[in-house]
Design a protein around this motif. Structure first.
Motif, PDB file in Angstrom:
ATOM      1  N   ALA A  13       0.835  -1.203   0.000  1.00  0.00           N
ATOM      2  CA  ALA A  13       0.000   0.000   0.000  1.00  0.00           C
ATOM      3  C   ALA A  13       0.873   1.258   0.000  1.00  0.00           C
ATOM      4  N   PHE A  14       1.942   1.256   0.798  1.00  0.00           N
ATOM      5  CA  PHE A  14       2.857   2.404   0.856  1.00  0.00           C
ATOM      6  C   PHE A  14       3.481   2.665  -0.520  1.00  0.00           C
ATOM      7  N   GLU A  15       3.977   1.633  -1.185  1.00  0.00           N
ATOM      8  CA  GLU A  15       4.626   1.793  -2.494  1.00  0.00           C
ATOM      9  C   GLU A  15       3.651   2.385  -3.501  1.00  0.00           C
ATOM     10  N   ALA A  16       2.393   1.911  -3.486  1.00  0.00           N
ATOM     11  CA  ALA A  16       1.393   2.426  -4.413  1.00  0.00           C
ATOM     12  C   ALA A  16       1.089   3.900  -4.148  1.00  0.00           C
ATOM     13  N   VAL A  17       0.975   4.292  -2.878  1.00  0.00           N
ATOM     14  CA  VAL A  17       0.704   5.693  -2.529  1.00  0.00           C
ATOM     15  C   VAL A  17       1.850   6.582  -3.000  1.00  0.00           C
ATOM     16  N   ALA A  18       3.093   6.157  -2.707  1.00  0.00           N
ATOM     17  CA  ALA A  18       4.249   6.969  -3.087  1.00  0.00           C
ATOM     18  C   ALA A  18       4.392   7.043  -4.613  1.00  0.00           C
ATOM     19  N   ARG A  19       4.167   5.967  -5.309  1.00  0.00           N
ATOM     20  CA  ARG A  19       4.333   5.949  -6.763  1.00  0.00           C
ATOM     21  C   ARG A  19       3.240   6.741  -7.461  1.00  0.00           C
ATOM     22  N   LEU A  20       2.001   6.650  -6.943  1.00  0.00           N
ATOM     23  CA  LEU A  20       0.865   7.282  -7.591  1.00  0.00           C
ATOM     24  C   LEU A  20       0.553   8.659  -7.013  1.00  0.00           C
ATOM     25  N   ASP A  21       1.288   8.999  -5.936  1.00  0.00           N
ATOM     26  CA  ASP A  21       1.149  10.326  -5.322  1.00  0.00           C
ATOM     27  C   ASP A  21      -0.269  10.594  -4.828  1.00  0.00           C
ATOM     28  N   GLY A  22      -0.787   9.619  -4.069  1.00  0.00           N
ATOM     29  CA  GLY A  22      -2.096   9.847  -3.490  1.00  0.00           C
ATOM     30  C   GLY A  22      -2.726   8.583  -2.958  1.00  0.00           C
ATOM     31  N   VAL A  23      -3.424   8.734  -1.831  1.00  0.00           N
ATOM     32  CA  VAL A  23      -4.076   7.583  -1.217  1.00  0.00           C
ATOM     33  C   VAL A  23      -5.242   7.100  -2.086  1.00  0.00           C
ATOM     34  N   GLY A  24      -5.999   8.030  -2.639  1.00  0.00           N
ATOM     35  CA  GLY A  24      -7.154   7.647  -3.443  1.00  0.00           C
ATOM     36  C   GLY A  24      -6.757   6.849  -4.677  1.00  0.00           C
ATOM     37  N   ARG A  25      -5.726   7.318  -5.382  1.00  0.00           N
ATOM     38  CA  ARG A  25      -5.291   6.594  -6.577  1.00  0.00           C
ATOM     39  C   ARG A  25      -4.735   5.210  -6.219  1.00  0.00           C
ATOM     40  N   ALA A  26      -4.027   5.135  -5.062  1.00  0.00           N
ATOM     41  CA  ALA A  26      -3.521   3.831  -4.622  1.00  0.00           C
ATOM     42  C   ALA A  26      -4.667   2.895  -4.290  1.00  0.00           C
ATOM     43  N   ALA A  27      -5.701   3.418  -3.625  1.00  0.00           N
ATOM     44  CA  ALA A  27      -6.856   2.594  -3.273  1.00  0.00           C
ATOM     45  C   ALA A  27      -7.530   2.044  -4.531  1.00  0.00           C
ATOM     46  N   ALA A  28      -7.640   2.877  -5.579  1.00  0.00           N
ATOM     47  CA  ALA A  28      -8.270   2.424  -6.818  1.00  0.00           C
ATOM     48  C   ALA A  28      -7.447   1.313  -7.477  1.00  0.00           C
ATOM     49  N   GLU A  29      -6.117   1.461  -7.488  1.00  0.00           N
ATOM     50  CA  GLU A  29      -5.279   0.426  -8.105  1.00  0.00           C
ATOM     51  C   GLU A  29      -5.360  -0.880  -7.340  1.00  0.00           C
ATOM     52  N   LEU A  30      -5.409  -0.782  -6.000  1.00  0.00           N
ATOM     53  CA  LEU A  30      -5.406  -1.978  -5.161  1.00  0.00           C
ATOM     54  C   LEU A  30      -6.806  -2.539  -4.932  1.00  0.00           C
ATOM     55  N   HIS A  31      -7.820  -1.843  -5.443  1.00  0.00           N
ATOM     56  CA  HIS A  31      -9.213  -2.288  -5.300  1.00  0.00           C
ATOM     57  C   HIS A  31      -9.607  -2.422  -3.823  1.00  0.00           C
ATOM     58  N   VAL A  32      -9.220  -1.421  -3.038  1.00  0.00           N
ATOM     59  CA  VAL A  32      -9.620  -1.354  -1.624  1.00  0.00           C
ATOM     60  C   VAL A  32     -10.119   0.060  -1.355  1.00  0.00           C
ATOM     61  N   THR A  33     -10.564   0.283  -0.143  1.00  0.00           N
ATOM     62  CA  THR A  33     -11.086   1.610   0.204  1.00  0.00           C
ATOM     63  C   THR A  33      -9.961   2.560   0.598  1.00  0.00           C
ATOM     64  N   HIS A  34     -10.272   3.842   0.567  1.00  0.00           N
ATOM     65  CA  HIS A  34      -9.335   4.885   1.007  1.00  0.00           C
ATOM     66  C   HIS A  34      -8.905   4.624   2.447  1.00  0.00           C
ATOM     67  N   GLY A  35      -9.886   4.263   3.286  1.00  0.00           N
ATOM     68  CA  GLY A  35      -9.578   4.019   4.695  1.00  0.00           C
ATOM     69  C   GLY A  35      -8.657   2.827   4.889  1.00  0.00           C
ATOM     70  N   ALA A  36      -8.809   1.764   4.054  1.00  0.00           N
ATOM     71  CA  ALA A  36      -7.956   0.586   4.181  1.00  0.00           C
ATOM     72  C   ALA A  36      -6.506   0.928   3.880  1.00  0.00           C
ATOM     73  N   VAL A  37      -6.278   1.778   2.871  1.00  0.00           N
ATOM     74  CA  VAL A  37      -4.905   2.191   2.564  1.00  0.00           C
ATOM     75  C   VAL A  37      -4.330   3.013   3.698  1.00  0.00           C
ATOM     76  N   SER A  38      -5.133   3.939   4.237  1.00  0.00           N
ATOM     77  CA  SER A  38      -4.658   4.782   5.342  1.00  0.00           C
ATOM     78  C   SER A  38      -4.281   3.930   6.545  1.00  0.00           C
ATOM     79  N   ARG A  39      -5.063   2.883   6.826  1.00  0.00           N
ATOM     80  CA  ARG A  39      -4.747   2.009   7.957  1.00  0.00           C
ATOM     81  C   ARG A  39      -3.429   1.272   7.717  1.00  0.00           C
ATOM     82  N   GLN A  40      -3.184   0.830   6.491  1.00  0.00           N
ATOM     83  CA  GLN A  40      -1.934   0.133   6.188  1.00  0.00           C
ATOM     84  C   GLN A  40      -0.740   1.068   6.354  1.00  0.00           C
ATOM     85  N   LEU A  41      -0.894   2.328   5.991  1.00  0.00           N
ATOM     86  CA  LEU A  41       0.205   3.278   6.189  1.00  0.00           C
ATOM     87  C   LEU A  41       0.508   3.451   7.664  1.00  0.00           C
ATOM     88  N   ARG A  42      -0.554   3.512   8.498  1.00  0.00           N
ATOM     89  CA  ARG A  42      -0.332   3.640   9.942  1.00  0.00           C
ATOM     90  C   ARG A  42       0.379   2.410  10.491  1.00  0.00           C
TER      91      ARG A  42
END
Length: 296
Positions: A13-42
Motif C-alpha cells: 500500500a505504501f509503495e502504491a501511494v508513493a508511486r501514484l502520489d495519493g491515497v485515493g489513486r492507490a486505493a483504486a489500483e489496489l481495489h480497496v477503500t481509502h480508509g484501508a490504505v490509510s490504515r496500512q500506512l499507519r
C-alpha cells in the motif's frame, strides 16, 4: 511479527501511494477503500516508529525515511511487476507432439480425439503420421505411439499399454465370405491373402498361433501400409490380417467379419518418450490410451 521484512501488505500500500502520489489513486489500483490504505500506512509507520509522509496542503510528501523506503520498495516491486506481466502474456503450453503410424492415426486416434478432449481437456496434442520407425532420439516428437516388440532403445522410456492382438478379417461382401463364416482356419490355406509390407510377418505369426503351417498360406495382393490393406478388406477384395483395435468398430458395425477371432502376439502397444526429457503429459496420455485400448 518478523523484523527481517516490513509488513508486506502495508508495504504494498505504501509503495502504491508513493508511486501514484495519493491515497485515493492507490486505493483504486489496489481495489480497496481509502480508509484501508490509510490504515496500512499507519501499520507501517508504527512498525518502523517514524513518519513516512508529511502533509503538504492537500497532498503528501515523503519524509527522508519514506523516500529511502520507497526507493527500496520500488526496486523490488518494479521487476516483480514486469515479470508478472510477462508471465501473463506467455502463450499456453505448446501441444504434445505425438507421432504414430498413419493407420493408427486414421483408424484409431482420430475417431477418439473428441473423447480425449472431453476426458482430458488440458491435454492438447499435435498428431504426426510416421510410417517409418522413429530414431532413438524421437526427433521432432515428444512421444511416439507404436505397435512393436522389444527390445527398446536405451534412450527411450517405454510405457506398455496393451498386448497386440491380430486376426483375419474380411468383408461380408467378398464372394468367399459365406463359405468362411463357419469354416475352420484351415480354409485359409491355399487362398491368396491380402498383406502389407509394414507387417510382413503378421500372417506367419497368426498362423503359428492358430496351429497352421505358415508355409501353407499364400500371399496375394500387397499394400505399402496397413491403412490401405484395411481399406481393401472393407472394399471386399479379400482376407486381410489386422490388429483388433483398428477393426473393432468395423466388426461391431458388420462391415467386417472376424470368423476366427484374434490372438495375442509378442508385440505391444507402447507409448515411448525420450528418457532424458520426461514430460508429465506423456504419463497422462499413457493412462488414457491404456484405458481406451482396454475398452476394445
Amino acid at each position: 511479527m518478523s523484523r527481517d521484512l516490513p509488513p508486506l501488505n502495508a508495504l504494498r500500500a505504501f509503495e502504491a501511494v508513493a508511486r501514484l502520489d495519493g491515497v485515493g489513486r492507490a486505493a483504486a489500483e489496489l481495489h480497496v477503500t481509502h480508509g484501508a490504505v490509510s490504515r496500512q500506512l499507519r501499520v507501517l509507520e508504527e512498525a518502523l516508529g517514524t513518519a513516512l509522509f508529511l502533509r503538504e496542503g492537500r497532498g503528501l510528501a515523503l519524509t527522508p525515511a519514506g523516500q529511502r523506503l520507497y526507493e527500496a520498495a520500488a526496486d523490488g516491486f518494479a521487476p516483480l511487476r514486469a515479470a508478472w506481466a510477462e508471465l501473463q502474456r506467455r502463450p499456453t503450453q505448446a501441444p504434445l507432439v505425438l507421432g504414430c503410424p498413419g493407420s493408427v492415426l486414421a483408424r484409431w486416434m482420430i475417431p477418439r480425439l473428441e473423447r480425449l478432449a472431453q476426458q482430458r481437456p488440458a491435454l492438447r496434442l499435435h498428431l504426426a503420421a510416421n510410417d517409418t520407425a522413429p530414431d532413438t532420439a524421437l526427433t521432432g516428437l515428444d512421444a511416439a505411439l507404436l505397435i512393436a516388440a522389444p527390445p527398446w532403445p536405451a534412450d527411450w522410456q517405454v510405457r506398455e499399454l496393451a498386448v497386440e492382438r491380430i486376426g483375419p478379417v474380411l468383408s461380408p461382401r467378398w464372394p468367399g465370405a459365406a463359405a468362411l463364416r463357419t469354416a475352420p482356419p484351415q480354409a485359409l490355406q491355399g487362398l491368396e491373402l491380402l498383406h502389407t509390407a509394414s507387417r510382413p510377418q503378421a500372417w506367419s505369426d497368426w498362423a503359428t498361433r492358430a496351429g497352421l503351417d505358415p508355409a501353407a498360406l499364400r500371399p496375394g495382393t500387397g499394400f505399402a501400409h496397413l491403412y490401405y490393406l484395411l481399406e481393401a478388406a472393407n472394399a471386399g477384395l479379400g482376407v486381410a490380417i489386422a490388429p483388433q483395435p483398428l477393426v473393432a468398430e468395423d466388426i461391431a458395425a458388420g462391415r467386417l467379419l472376424a470368423p476366427w477371432g484374434f490372438v495375442d502376439t509378442d508385440a505391444r502397444w507402447v507409448l515411448c518418450t525420450p528418457r532424458r526429457r520426461e514430460d508429465a503429459r506423456a504419463a497422462e496420455l499413457a493412462a488414457w490410451l491404456s484405458e481406451a485400448l482396454a475398452q476394445v
